[in-house]
Design a protein around this motif. Structure first.
Motif, PDB file in Angstrom:
ATOM      1  N   PHE A 198     -21.088 -12.073  22.159  1.00  0.00           N
ATOM      2  CA  PHE A 198     -21.851 -11.146  21.302  1.00  0.00           C
ATOM      3  C   PHE A 198     -21.640  -9.719  21.797  1.00  0.00           C
ATOM      4  O   PHE A 198     -21.871  -9.415  22.976  1.00  0.00           O
ATOM      5  CB  PHE A 198     -23.341 -11.497  21.324  1.00  0.00           C
ATOM      6  CG  PHE A 198     -23.661 -12.735  20.540  1.00  0.00           C
ATOM      7  CD1 PHE A 198     -23.933 -12.655  19.179  1.00  0.00           C
ATOM      8  CD2 PHE A 198     -23.668 -13.977  21.142  1.00  0.00           C
ATOM      9  CE1 PHE A 198     -24.218 -13.794  18.444  1.00  0.00           C
ATOM     10  CE2 PHE A 198     -23.950 -15.117  20.416  1.00  0.00           C
ATOM     11  CZ  PHE A 198     -24.221 -15.040  19.057  1.00  0.00           C
TER      12      PHE A 198
ATOM     13  N   HIS B 212     -28.535  -9.033  18.570  1.00  0.00           N
ATOM     14  CA  HIS B 212     -28.529 -10.426  19.004  1.00  0.00           C
ATOM     15  C   HIS B 212     -29.550 -11.252  18.208  1.00  0.00           C
ATOM     16  O   HIS B 212     -30.380 -11.976  18.754  1.00  0.00           O
ATOM     17  CB  HIS B 212     -28.830 -10.514  20.497  1.00  0.00           C
ATOM     18  CG  HIS B 212     -28.419 -11.819  21.114  1.00  0.00           C
ATOM     19  ND1 HIS B 212     -27.125 -12.286  21.085  1.00  0.00           N
ATOM     20  CD2 HIS B 212     -29.152 -12.773  21.757  1.00  0.00           C
ATOM     21  CE1 HIS B 212     -27.074 -13.457  21.682  1.00  0.00           C
ATOM     22  NE2 HIS B 212     -28.289 -13.768  22.100  1.00  0.00           N
TER      23      HIS B 212
ATOM     24  N   ASP C 144     -20.337  -8.244  27.871  1.00  0.00           N
ATOM     25  CA  ASP C 144     -21.135  -8.745  26.750  1.00  0.00           C
ATOM     26  C   ASP C 144     -21.712 -10.116  27.082  1.00  0.00           C
ATOM     27  O   ASP C 144     -21.222 -10.833  27.964  1.00  0.00           O
ATOM     28  CB  ASP C 144     -20.269  -8.851  25.486  1.00  0.00           C
ATOM     29  CG  ASP C 144     -19.623  -7.533  25.118  1.00  0.00           C
ATOM     30  OD1 ASP C 144     -20.342  -6.515  25.099  1.00  0.00           O
ATOM     31  OD2 ASP C 144     -18.401  -7.518  24.864  1.00  0.00           O
TER      32      ASP C 144
ATOM     33  N   SER D 165     -28.808 -13.571  15.866  1.00  0.00           N
ATOM     34  CA  SER D 165     -28.279 -14.830  15.343  1.00  0.00           C
ATOM     35  C   SER D 165     -29.058 -16.027  15.879  1.00  0.00           C
ATOM     36  O   SER D 165     -29.358 -16.116  17.073  1.00  0.00           O
ATOM     37  CB  SER D 165     -26.800 -14.979  15.715  1.00  0.00           C
ATOM     38  OG  SER D 165     -26.050 -13.898  15.201  1.00  0.00           O
TER      39      SER D 165
ATOM     40  N   ASP E 271     -23.000  -8.325  16.788  1.00  0.00           N
ATOM     41  CA  ASP E 271     -24.441  -8.523  16.562  1.00  0.00           C
ATOM     42  C   ASP E 271     -25.195  -7.769  17.649  1.00  0.00           C
ATOM     43  O   ASP E 271     -25.671  -8.365  18.622  1.00  0.00           O
ATOM     44  CB  ASP E 271     -24.766 -10.019  16.596  1.00  0.00           C
ATOM     45  CG  ASP E 271     -26.221 -10.308  16.234  1.00  0.00           C
ATOM     46  OD1 ASP E 271     -26.947  -9.356  15.892  1.00  0.00           O
ATOM     47  OD2 ASP E 271     -26.626 -11.486  16.296  1.00  0.00           O
TER      48      ASP E 271
END
Length: 632
Positions: free
Chosen positions: A573, A547, A602, A549, A544
C-alpha cells in the motif's frame, strides 16, 4: 405414361439419376450461400479492413510520387477549410482557424530561416499543450527542421539526455516550465547555439512579438520528401532512459489516416484531445485529424477527469481520446448530468480494459469504442473497426499479404521467440498467446520501420527469419491473443507476464480485476522472486494513502474472480503509483524492491495460506518466507 411419373418416383430411375446430377451443385451452391449469409458480417469486416489498408497505402504512394510532405498536405487542407476553426485551446478558449494556424507556422519557418536554421537541423520543444505547440513543429517542418518533442514532465538528467541524443541546436521552452532554474542551466550547459528560453512570462510575450513582426507568407520548398524525418517522439522510459523514435512524414500520415478511414470519421467531427502533444496519440492520431482531414480539435492543457464531460458539452465534441487508465479514472468520478448530455459518438484510443468496457459504454452513453493497437515506431498497428468488446484490433485472414503481421510463439519464461526446425518462427493458432510481429519491407509505406535515433536500440527491435527464411520483422514486445475470426486481444507486455504454480499470470488482466474490486483504485501487478520458489510470486501495489481497503472482503472477492495462482501473494500500500505522462504504470523500481521491508517503506502484507487472509509483513515474517519455513 412413364414420362408423366413424378421425377422422384423409384419406378423412373433415369429421371431420378438426372435430378441427382443437377441437385448436387445446387445443394453446394445453397450451402455456400447459407455460409456466406451466416458470416456476412465477418466477410464485410475483412473486406473493409483490407480496403482501408489499400486506400491508405495508395494515398501514401501518391504523396511519395508528388512529394507531398505533411506541410504540403496541410496547405491543401487550408485551401479547403480556410476560415473554419482548426484548433481550440481549452485553457484560454482561444480559437485558431486553419488560415491562422498556417500563418503562425509560416512566421515560425521564416524566423528560423532568418536565424540560419536549415533542412536537417533539430530544435527541441519543451512545453505544455497549447495551439502554439502545433504551429511551432509545423513551421519547423516547412523548412525541413526536425522537432524533438520532449516530455514536459522530465527534469535534470532525463531532460538533458533527451536533448543530447536528438542533437538539437535549439530548445523552445514554454514559459510555464522555466521556473526550474536547474533544468534551464542543465540544458544551457550543453552550449546549444540558440535557445528561445522565456525566463519570465514577459519574455515569452516578447517572443510572440518577434513572431508577429515576421513575414506570414511562405512558399513551400520542393526539395523535401514524404520519407524525410518530421519529428522525434520519445518512448515513455518505463525501463530506462527514453528512446527517440523517428517519425517520418509518411508515418504521420499513415497513423492519422488509418484511424480516420478505419473508424469512419469525417471533417465535421470535433475531437477532444486531452493527451500530451509530445506523444503520438495526442499529436498524430489527434492533431493529425486537423492537419490532414480538416477536423476541429480541442486541445486540453492536461487531462482532468472532473472537467472531461463538461468540456465535451461546451465545445460540442463528437469524438474523445483516451489512453491507458483514463477511462477508469472517468468511471471513478461521481455521477453528473453532463456525462450523458454530450454529443460524443466515439471514444478513440488504446488501453481500455475489457473488465470496464461495457460499463463505460453504458454509463456515459458512448455508442462506439474505437480501440486500436499501435506504437509510435511500430509497423503492425491494428484497429477494432466494429466495436468488438475487448478487442484491440482486427487482422484479415483472407488477404494476409496486404498486411503481413502475425502472432508468433514465445518461450513462456524468457519470452524469447520459438523457432521451428527450419529456423523460422512458429505462428500461433487461434487462442494461443504470442508476440505480435510485423514484417519489415522498407519500400512499402505500411511496412517500413524507421526505428530510433540510437542504432543499437533499433537493432534490438528487429529479428531475422520470422515469417520466412532471410526476412526481417519488427518485434512489438507485446503479447496478444487472436480468435478464429481475426480479432486481437491485448494480454501483456513482454516481460510482464510471469509464471506462478505452473501457470502464466497476465499482469494486465489481474490489474483490471483488482482495480474493480478496490473501487477503481490504481493497482500495479508484477512478479517478485522468492528464494527457493519456482517462478515468481504475484505482488500488487495499491494506491491507497488512507489505507481504507477492507482486506477481508478483498480476499473473499478475489476467491470469486481469480484462480488461486493469480491472486497476489504480497500487497504493498502506497500513497500513489508512479505513472508515465501517458498514464501507464511504472513497475521497474517496485519489481526490484520486491517484498523486503528493509527496502520498502510502505506497508506490506502477505497472503497466509493457512489462515486464508492477508497478514502484515514484518522483518521476522520476511525471514521466515526467505528461509522457506513459511509456506507460500
Amino acid at each position: 405414361m412413364k414420362g408423366r411419373l413424378c421425377p422422384l418416383h423409384p419406378a423412373n430411375p433415369p429421371c431420378h439419376n438426372i435430378l441427382q446430377h443437377h441437385t448436387a451443385p445446387l445443394a453446394i451452391l445453397f450451402c455456400t450461400v447459407y455460409v456466406i449469409v451466416g458470416h456476412l458480417d465477418k466477410i464485410c469486416l475483412h473486406t473493409f479492413a483490407a480496403s482501408v489498408l489499400l486506400r491508405v497505402k495508395l494515398n501514401v504512394r501518391r504523396h511519395l510520387r508528388e512529394k507531398n510532405t505533411i506541410p504540403k498536405i496541410f496547405a491543401e487542407t487550408v485551401q479547403r477549410f480556410g476560415d473554419k476553426t482548426a484548433l481550440i485551446f481549452e485553457g484560454t478558449g482561444e480559437k485558431w482557424t486553419f488560415r491562422q494556424l498556417d500563418e503562425y507556422s509560416n512566421r515560425v519557418a521564416n524566423l528560423l530561416l532568418e536565424r540560419g536554421f536549415k533542412d536537417g537541423d533539430v530544435v527541441a520543444l519543451f512545453m505544455e499543450n497549447r495551439s502554439q505547440y502545433v504551429g511551432l513543429w509545423l513551421g519547423m517542418a516547412k523548412i525541413g527542421v526536425e522537432a524533438a518533442l520532449i516530455n514536459f514532465n522530465l527534469r535534470l538528467e532525463a531532460l538533458v539526455h533527451c536533448v543530447t541524443i536528438s542533437n538539437a541546436k535549439a530548445v523552445v521552452f514554454g514559459s510555464e516550465l522555466t521556473d526550474g532554474k536547474k533544468e534551464r542551466d542543465s540544458v544551457l550547459d550543453l552550449q546549444i547555439a540558440m535557445c528561445f528560453i522565456p525566463t519570465t512570462a514577459k519574455f515569452w510575450l516578447n517572443l510572440l512579438k518577434i513572431l508577429l513582426q515576421v513575414d506570414r507568407s511562405y512558399f513551400l520548398p520542393p526539395v523535401l520528401s514524404v520519407l524525410d524525418r518530421l519529428f522525434y517522439i520519445y518512448t515513455s522510459g518505463t525501463t530506462g532512459m527514453p528512446k527517440a523514435a523517428i517519425v517520418v512524414h509518411s508515418r504521420f500520415y499513415r497513423m492519422a489516416a488509418l484511424v480516420y478511414y478505419g473508424f469512419r470519421m469525417n471533417s465535421d467531427d470535433v475531437l477532444y484531445d486531452c493527451l500530451p502533444l509530445y506523444h503520438s496519440a495526442g499529436n498524430i492520431v489527434g492533431v493529425g485529424q486537423c492537419i490532414i482531414h480538416g477536423m476541429t480539435v480541442v486541445i486540453k492543457k492536461k487531462f482532468s477527469a472532473s472537467r472531461f464531460w463538461d468540456d465535451c458539452v461546451k465545445y460540442n465534441c463528437t469524438i474523445v481520446q483516451y489512453i491507458g487508465e483514463i477511462c477508469r479514472y472517468l468511471l471513478n468520478q461521481p455521477i453528473r448530468d453532463t456525462e450523458r448530455q454530450h454529443r460524443v459518438r466515439m471514444a478513440l484510443g488504446n488501453g481500455l480494459r475489457q473488465s470496464i468496457w461495457e460499463e463505460f459504454i453504458n454509463r456515459f452513453n458512448v455508442p462506439q469504442i474505437a480501440e486500436f493497437y499501435g506504437a509510435t515506431e511500430c509497423n503492425c498497428s491494428l484497429g477494432n473497426f466494429d466495436n468488438k468488446v475487448g478487442a484491440c484490433g482486427f487482422n484479415s485472414q483472407i488477404l494476409p499479404f496486404i498486411y503481413p503481421i502475425r502472432l508468433v510463439k514465445v518461450d513462456e519464461e524468457t519470452m524469447e521467440l520459438i523457432r521451428g526446425p527450419d529456423g523460422v518462427c512458429i505462428p500461433c493458432k487461434p487462442g494461443e498467446p504470442g508476440q505480435l510481429v510485423g514484417r519489415i519491407i522498407q519500400n512499402d509505406p505500411l511496412r517500413r520501420f524507421d526505428g530510433y535515433v540510437n542504432q543499437s536500440a533499433t537493432s534490438k527491435k528487429i529479428s531475422q527469419s520470422v515469417f520466412k527464411k532471410g526476412d526481417s520483422a519488427y518485434l512489438s514486445g507485446d503479447v496478444l491473443i487472436m480468435d478464429e475470426c481475426g480479432y486481437m486481444y491485448f494480454k501483456d507486455r513482454t516481460g510482464d507476464t510471469f509464471r506462478w504454480k505452473g501457470e502464466n499470470v497476465s499482469t494486465t488482466e489481474v490489474e483490471g480485476i483488482l482495480s474493480r474490486l478496490l473501487d477503481m483504485k490504481d493497482v500495479v501487478v508484477y512478479g517478485v522472486e522468492v528464494a527457493g520458489a519456482e517462478g515468481k510470486a504475484g505482488m500488487a501495489a495499491i494506491a491507497d494513502p488512507s489505507h481504507s481497503s477492507d482486506l477481508e472482503k478483498f480476499v473473499k472477492d478475489m476467491e470469486k474472480t481469480l484462480p488461486p495462482y493469480a491472486r497476489p501473494v504480497f500487497l504493498r500500500f502506497l500513497p500513489e503509483v508512479n505513472k508515465t505522462g501517458t498514464y501507464k504504470f511504472q513497475k521497474t523500481d517496485m519489481r526490484r524492491e520486491g517484498f523486503d521491508p528493509n527496502l520498502v517503506s510502505d506497508r506490506l502484507y502477505f497472503l497466509d495460506p493457512s489462515r486464508g487472509r492477508y497478514v502484515e509483513l514484518d522483518e521476522e515474517l520476511h525471514r521466515s518466507i526467505v528461509s522457506g519455513k513459511q509456506k507460500l
